[in-house]
Scaffold this motif. Structure first.
Motif, mmCIF file in Angstrom:
data_model
loop_
_atom_site.group_PDB
_atom_site.id
_atom_site.type_symbol
_atom_site.label_atom_id
_atom_site.label_comp_id
_atom_site.label_asym_id
_atom_site.label_seq_id
_atom_site.Cartn_x
_atom_site.Cartn_y
_atom_site.Cartn_z
ATOM 1 N N VAL A 41 27.069 22.617 -6.678
ATOM 2 C CA VAL A 41 26.641 22.333 -5.305
ATOM 3 C C VAL A 41 25.530 23.320 -4.980
ATOM 4 C CG1 VAL A 41 27.342 22.215 -2.900
ATOM 5 C CG2 VAL A 41 28.939 21.531 -4.684
ATOM 6 N N ASP A 45 22.119 20.665 -1.198
ATOM 7 C CA ASP A 45 23.270 19.858 -0.774
ATOM 8 C C ASP A 45 23.808 20.343 0.575
ATOM 9 O OD1 ASP A 45 23.193 18.346 -3.155
ATOM 10 O OD2 ASP A 45 24.235 19.957 -4.213
ATOM 11 N N TYR A 46 23.853 21.668 0.763
ATOM 12 C CA TYR A 46 24.299 22.188 2.061
ATOM 13 C C TYR A 46 23.291 21.845 3.155
ATOM 14 C CZ TYR A 46 27.933 24.924 -0.282
ATOM 15 O OH TYR A 46 29.031 25.308 -0.997
ATOM 16 N N VAL A 76 30.360 18.354 0.075
ATOM 17 C CA VAL A 76 29.925 19.456 0.946
ATOM 18 C C VAL A 76 30.744 19.455 2.235
ATOM 19 C CG1 VAL A 76 28.016 20.313 2.356
ATOM 20 C CG2 VAL A 76 27.617 19.652 -0.015
#
Length: 522
Positions: A41, A45-46, A76
């Motif tokens: 991740v 992605d955040y 997420v």
């Protein structure tokens, strides 16, 4: 954006660290976590929860229409709200593996017990006792063979031959060492002669050219032939004689030096010839000694063979007994190996049962964490419902009025998800949904970066009556957020038209004269 070979972190990983976001890996196929590879991740992605793009704002929820984006969006969400932890996923997979192995071992234990019943394996103690007796018998037979060999060594002629062979071996060792020394000396002197010949050639060129060439690199001492280290003196001293280096020499000095070197070459060649002759003489002596040693060894073998032949019958009987005892020992050890494997299986079962209990305890702890995650999602739902009412998104039949689907974490308005809403309503729902995330992040300490970028906020929304009123409501919510959480959340909105009350918040106006990308570069 990529880290160099010496960089400790990439820029993306550095951002994760600075923002306090967990660096996790998630299964690429969530429906089959045991068989799935794990993917990282990343910061991108955040940040998907920190931007609404013009291409997606009226289409789906943060890229939910594309599987590879929607999978990361869901993961997420679970990471931020605490319902997923990569370690928990690995615990679940490990528990499945442990339980599978335990079932296999228990099945093997049952089959093993049935196999042993009524067989020669039934009594392990009896097998161990029989093995000990067989090993004791083998030791006695071996001791008898050793005694026979020892008796052979007491034969006077055999003892004399052994003594002579040992003395010959010692002499051979000394001769070989001397021969090796002579060979190395000849090789070192040959290298010295080659260096001297090179120096003589350089002197000849220096004499002819009228220049002084005297800086010769000697690797071995010209007198004794030992290696010379070039760092044994300072820069201003000769590393051979350790005296200050002289000034440039005259032609006469060079001629004299060349004559001296030629004389030294001749002396060196004489030394080389002497060492080579000595090496040849030693090689001849070594050859004679080795021939003598071979004769002595053959004689000793004959003497010992004569002694052994006298006891051949006795040795044959002993060998037969050793073969029988050895076969019996191997058979009994094979029996015990079966028990050892059984014991190893029992020990492994105990280890797996302990590990299974530990994994189950850790997973129970993770379930309590899931209860806390549900509380955070309820906070998100409350903020979302509040924003839906404040923006005055149209009401129609369907329940709930505003909520979050627990299966895919998409927003629901009037009982419908985004695909069931009109394009303009989708824009309003997406804005309310992402604002709710950032409000929940501030209220329950969700590690979501405090920045929000919205592009195309007025897309597919009219400018009259109810549509204009609803977009004004959105601006009102944004301005109220600035007053309440402006220090914790930065919101950047890109639109074509704004109401008059928003003018004080404008930071940049773009037109054909100051486009971010000039028209000729498009």
């Amino acid at each position: 954006m990529r880290s160099g070979p010496n960089a400790p972190l990439s820029y993306g990983d550095w951002l994760l660290e600075k923002l306090g976001l967990p660096r996790l890996e998630v299964p690429a196929a969530p429906s089959r976590p045991g068989d799935s590879a794990f993917v990282r991740v990343t910061i991108n992605d955040y940040l998907r929860y920190c931007r609404l793009t013009q291409e997606e704002i009226d289409v789906d929820v943060l890229g939910s229409s594309m599987w590879f984006k929607d999978h990361k969006r869901r993961m997420v969400f679970r990471i931020l709200y605490g319902s997923f932890d990569a370690d928990v996923a690995r615990l679940q997979q490990r528990l499945r593996e442990v339980q599978t192995e335990l079932r296999a071992l228990r099945g093997d234990e049952t089959a093993f017990s049935r196999f042993l019943e009524g067989t020669a394996f039934a009594s392990r103690v009896a097998i161990e006792r029989e093995l000990q007796e067989a090993e004791d018998q083998a030791a006695l037979l071996n001791q008898a063979a050793v005694e026979v060999a020892a008796q052979a060594s007491y034969d006077p002629e055999a003892r004399k031959l052994r003594s002579t062979i040992l003395r010959t071996d010692a002499e051979l060792s000394v001769l070989r060492e001397q021969a090796e020394h002579e060979l190395r000396a000849a090789q070192d002197l040959t290298e010295l002669r080659n260096q001297l010949q090179t120096q003589s050639g350089r002197l000849t060129r220096a004499i002819v050219a009228g220049e002084a060439f005297f800086d010769f690199e000697l690797r071995v001492c010209p007198r004794c032939g030992n290696a010379v280290a070039t760092d044994r003196a300072s820069n201003d001293e000769c590393y051979l004689c350790l005296q200050p280096e002289p000034v440039a020499q005259s032609r006469e000095d060079l001629v004299r030096e060349q004559a001296r070197i030629n004389l030294q070459i001749a002396e060196t060649e004489e030394l080389i010839a002497a060492h080579e002759q000595r090496h040849a003489d030693l090689a001849f002596v070594i050859k004679e000694e080795e021939a003598q040693r071979t004769e002595l060894s053959a004689r000793l073998d004959y003497v010992l063979a004569s002694f052994v032949s006298d006891r051949a019958e006795q040795g044959a009987r002993r060998a037969a007994q050793e073969a029988v005892v050895g076969a019996n020992i191997r058979r009994l050890r094979d029996y015990l190996t079966v028990f050892e494997r059984y014991d190893a299986g029992q020990q492994r079962m105990g280890e797996l049962e302990a590990e299974s209990e530990r994994l189950q305890a850790e997973l129970e702890h993770s379930e309590r964490i899931d209860a806390a995650a549900e509380g955070r999602i309820l906070t998100l739902e409350q903020n979302f419902a509040n924003l839906v009412d404040r923006v005055d998104i149209p009401r129609f039949t369907g329940r709930p009025r505003a909520g979050i689907d627990r299966s895919d974490y998409e927003p629901i308005v009037n009982g419908r998800k985004l695909p069931g809403l009109s394009a303009g309503v989708r824009v309003l729902v997406n804005v309310a949904h992402i604002l709710a995330h950032h409000l929940a992040a501030l209220q329950v300490s969700i590690p979501l970066p405090g920045v929000l970028l919205i592009d195309g906020m007025t897309k597919n929304i009219g400018t009259a009556e109810y549509d204009a009123e609803r977009i004004d409501n959105v601006w009102t919510q944004l301005m109220e957020l600035d007053e309440v959480v402006g220090q914790e959340l930065q919101v950047i909105v890109a639109v074509n038209d704004i109401p008059e009350q928003v003018n004080p918040y404008v930071r940049l106006r773009l037109d054909e004269g100051n486009r971010l990308i000039p028209a000729e570069d498009l």
